[in-house]
Design a protein around this motif. Structure first.
Motif, PDB file in Angstrom:
ATOM      1  N   ARG A 144      14.334-119.284 103.486  1.00 19.72           N
ATOM      2  CA  ARG A 144      14.617-117.879 103.233  1.00 19.72           C
ATOM      3  C   ARG A 144      15.020-117.754 101.774  1.00 19.72           C
ATOM      4  O   ARG A 144      15.955-118.427 101.324  1.00 19.72           O
ATOM      5  N   GLY A 145      14.296-116.920 101.041  1.00 17.58           N
ATOM      6  CA  GLY A 145      14.610-116.810  99.630  1.00 17.58           C
ATOM      7  C   GLY A 145      13.777-115.740  98.949  1.00 17.58           C
ATOM      8  O   GLY A 145      13.252-114.830  99.591  1.00 17.58           O
ATOM      9  N   THR A 146      13.618-115.874  97.623  1.00 15.26           N
ATOM     10  CA  THR A 146      13.021-114.836  96.799  1.00 15.26           C
ATOM     11  C   THR A 146      11.829-115.370  96.033  1.00 15.26           C
ATOM     12  O   THR A 146      11.904-116.438  95.418  1.00 15.26           O
ATOM     13  N   LEU A 198       4.823-116.511 107.772  1.00 13.98           N
ATOM     14  CA  LEU A 198       5.457-115.874 106.618  1.00 13.98           C
ATOM     15  C   LEU A 198       5.784-114.429 106.968  1.00 13.98           C
ATOM     16  O   LEU A 198       4.965-113.728 107.562  1.00 13.98           O
ATOM     17  N   SER A 199       6.995-113.991 106.625  1.00 11.34           N
ATOM     18  CA  SER A 199       7.387-112.616 106.900  1.00 11.34           C
ATOM     19  C   SER A 199       8.363-112.151 105.839  1.00 11.34           C
ATOM     20  O   SER A 199       8.895-112.944 105.060  1.00 11.34           O
ATOM     21  N   GLU A 200       8.603-110.847 105.819  1.00  8.32           N
ATOM     22  CA  GLU A 200       9.521-110.278 104.837  1.00  8.32           C
ATOM     23  C   GLU A 200      10.966-110.551 105.227  1.00  8.32           C
ATOM     24  O   GLU A 200      11.328-110.520 106.393  1.00  8.32           O
ATOM     25  N   TRP A 201      11.787-110.820 104.213  1.00 11.67           N
ATOM     26  CA  TRP A 201      13.225-110.931 104.395  1.00 11.67           C
ATOM     27  C   TRP A 201      13.876-109.787 103.613  1.00 11.67           C
ATOM     28  O   TRP A 201      13.683-109.666 102.408  1.00 11.67           O
ATOM     29  N   HIS A 223       7.574-124.847  96.178  1.00 11.05           N
ATOM     30  CA  HIS A 223       6.172-124.523  95.915  1.00 11.05           C
ATOM     31  C   HIS A 223       5.453-124.343  97.251  1.00 11.05           C
ATOM     32  O   HIS A 223       5.479-125.241  98.097  1.00 11.05           O
ATOM     33  N   PHE A 224       4.819-123.196  97.441  1.00  9.09           N
ATOM     34  CA  PHE A 224       4.176-122.872  98.715  1.00  9.09           C
ATOM     35  C   PHE A 224       2.660-122.805  98.577  1.00  9.09           C
ATOM     36  O   PHE A 224       2.134-122.356  97.557  1.00  9.09           O
ATOM     37  N   VAL A 225       1.988-123.228  99.651  1.00  9.05           N
ATOM     38  CA  VAL A 225       0.545-123.028  99.781  1.00  9.05           C
ATOM     39  C   VAL A 225       0.317-122.320 101.114  1.00  9.05           C
ATOM     40  O   VAL A 225       0.778-122.780 102.161  1.00  9.05           O
ATOM     41  N   ASP A 226      -0.381-121.167 101.052  1.00  3.84           N
ATOM     42  CA  ASP A 226      -0.575-120.327 102.238  1.00  3.84           C
ATOM     43  C   ASP A 226      -2.065-120.147 102.508  1.00  3.84           C
ATOM     44  O   ASP A 226      -2.790-119.582 101.688  1.00  3.84           O
ATOM     45  N   PHE A 227      -2.532-120.628 103.674  1.00  5.07           N
ATOM     46  CA  PHE A 227      -3.937-120.524 104.053  1.00  5.07           C
ATOM     47  C   PHE A 227      -4.160-119.452 105.131  1.00  5.07           C
ATOM     48  O   PHE A 227      -5.157-119.493 105.849  1.00  5.07           O
ATOM     49  N   SER A 228      -3.239-118.500 105.255  1.00  5.78           N
ATOM     50  CA  SER A 228      -3.395-117.446 106.252  1.00  5.78           C
ATOM     51  C   SER A 228      -4.719-116.717 106.061  1.00  5.78           C
ATOM     52  O   SER A 228      -5.173-116.511 104.930  1.00  5.78           O
ATOM     53  N   GLU A 229      -5.342-116.329 107.185  1.00  5.02           N
ATOM     54  CA  GLU A 229      -6.618-115.622 107.099  1.00  5.02           C
ATOM     55  C   GLU A 229      -6.456-114.282 106.391  1.00  5.02           C
ATOM     56  O   GLU A 229      -7.323-113.852 105.644  1.00  5.02           O
ATOM     57  N   GLU A 230      -5.331-113.612 106.638  1.00  4.12           N
ATOM     58  CA  GLU A 230      -5.048-112.354 105.968  1.00  4.12           C
ATOM     59  C   GLU A 230      -3.825-112.509 105.071  1.00  4.12           C
ATOM     60  O   GLU A 230      -2.855-113.170 105.439  1.00  4.12           O
ATOM     61  N   ARG A 231      -3.894-111.911 103.909  1.00  2.00           N
ATOM     62  CA  ARG A 231      -2.771-111.992 102.971  1.00  2.00           C
ATOM     63  C   ARG A 231      -1.573-111.228 103.522  1.00  2.00           C
ATOM     64  O   ARG A 231      -1.670-110.023 103.804  1.00  2.00           O
ATOM     65  N   PRO A 232      -0.407-111.897 103.665  1.00  2.19           N
ATOM     66  CA  PRO A 232       0.787-111.194 104.147  1.00  2.19           C
ATOM     67  C   PRO A 232       1.219-110.111 103.162  1.00  2.19           C
ATOM     68  O   PRO A 232       1.181-110.305 101.944  1.00  2.19           O
ATOM     69  N   GLU A 233       1.630-108.971 103.680  1.00  4.64           N
ATOM     70  CA  GLU A 233       2.013-107.838 102.831  1.00  4.64           C
ATOM     71  C   GLU A 233       3.262-108.129 101.995  1.00  4.64           C
ATOM     72  O   GLU A 233       3.475-107.497 100.953  1.00  4.64           O
ATOM     73  N   CYS A 234       4.078-109.083 102.428  1.00  3.73           N
ATOM     74  CA  CYS A 234       5.326-109.374 101.722  1.00  3.73           C
ATOM     75  C   CYS A 234       5.126-110.171 100.430  1.00  3.73           C
ATOM     76  O   CYS A 234       6.072-110.375  99.668  1.00  3.73           O
TER      77      CYS A 234
END
Length: 200
Positions: A108-110, A190-193, A148-159
């Motif tokens: 959880r962070g920024t 991945l979700s918004e905090w 450092h994050f790598v995100d392979f989600s099919e749809e880009r998260p809005e956050c």
């Protein structure tokens, strides 16, 4: 906040000793060193382990013993040094497995201030970005640990917008480059905090 459920295999470099917490409850603390090999580089990662109680088997460990330890790994940064602390739940000795630090991360962070770009790989679009978790270490003073994050989600998260707060879950990844240790995460969710105004 960064917490990782991990399994660590390595060797004992600091023999166990009994201490007491603030409430007077005993715990055993010892040190484990695990060798990390990446990009042709090798580095020993030292982990401070604490286990509740006065387990006789843990107390019988000696420097040089090979162990497998499961538990919750957290990080603490002082100056430019990141310390690894493990709250151990299970310890096995005389293991034959190779050194490793593997598991999952809850973060959880920024997010950083840069725009997050879409990249194209063989399996489609993905995103690479950095975010930090803040720890208050003194009045008006914070320590920041970057991941450092790598995100392979099919749809880009809005956050995924600059300076947004995020909650992330995924696989812990530790990498070396020019003798620098980087903490990473291959994102699973991945979700918004919704951040509080506390410099997080």
């Amino acid at each position: 906040m960064i917490k990782c459920n991990v399994t660590i295999v390595g060797r004992v470099f600091r023999a166990p000793e009994i201490k007491n917490d603030r409430e007077g409850n005993p715990f055993v603390t010892f040190g484990v060193s695990s060798e990390l090999k990446d990009n042709g580089e090798t580095r020993d990662i030292d982990i401070s382990v604490a286990c509740d109680g006065e387990d006789e088997e843990i107390l019988s460990l000696s420097s040089g013993d090979r162990v497998k330890v499961k538990g919750v790994l957290t990080f603490r940064k002082r100056e430019d040094v990141v310390f690894f602390n493990l709250s151990g739940s299970e310890v096995k000795k005389d293991v034959k497995e190779k050194d490793k630090i593997e598991g999952t991360m809850s973060f959880r962070g920024t997010l950083g201030g840069k725009e997050i770009q879409e990249k194209q790989g063989k399996k489609g679009a993905y995103r690479v970005f950095d975010a930090y978790s803040a720890e208050k270490i003194a009045e008006d003073k914070f320590a920041y640990i970057w991941v450092h994050f790598v995100d392979f989600s099919e749809e880009r998260p809005e956050c995924l917008v600059p300076k947004a707060g995020i909650n992330a879950e995924g696989a812990l990844e530790l990498t070396l480059f020019n003798d620098r240790l980087d903490i990473g995460c291959r994102v699973k969710s991945l979700s918004e905090w919704e951040k509080q105004f506390n410099n997080q």
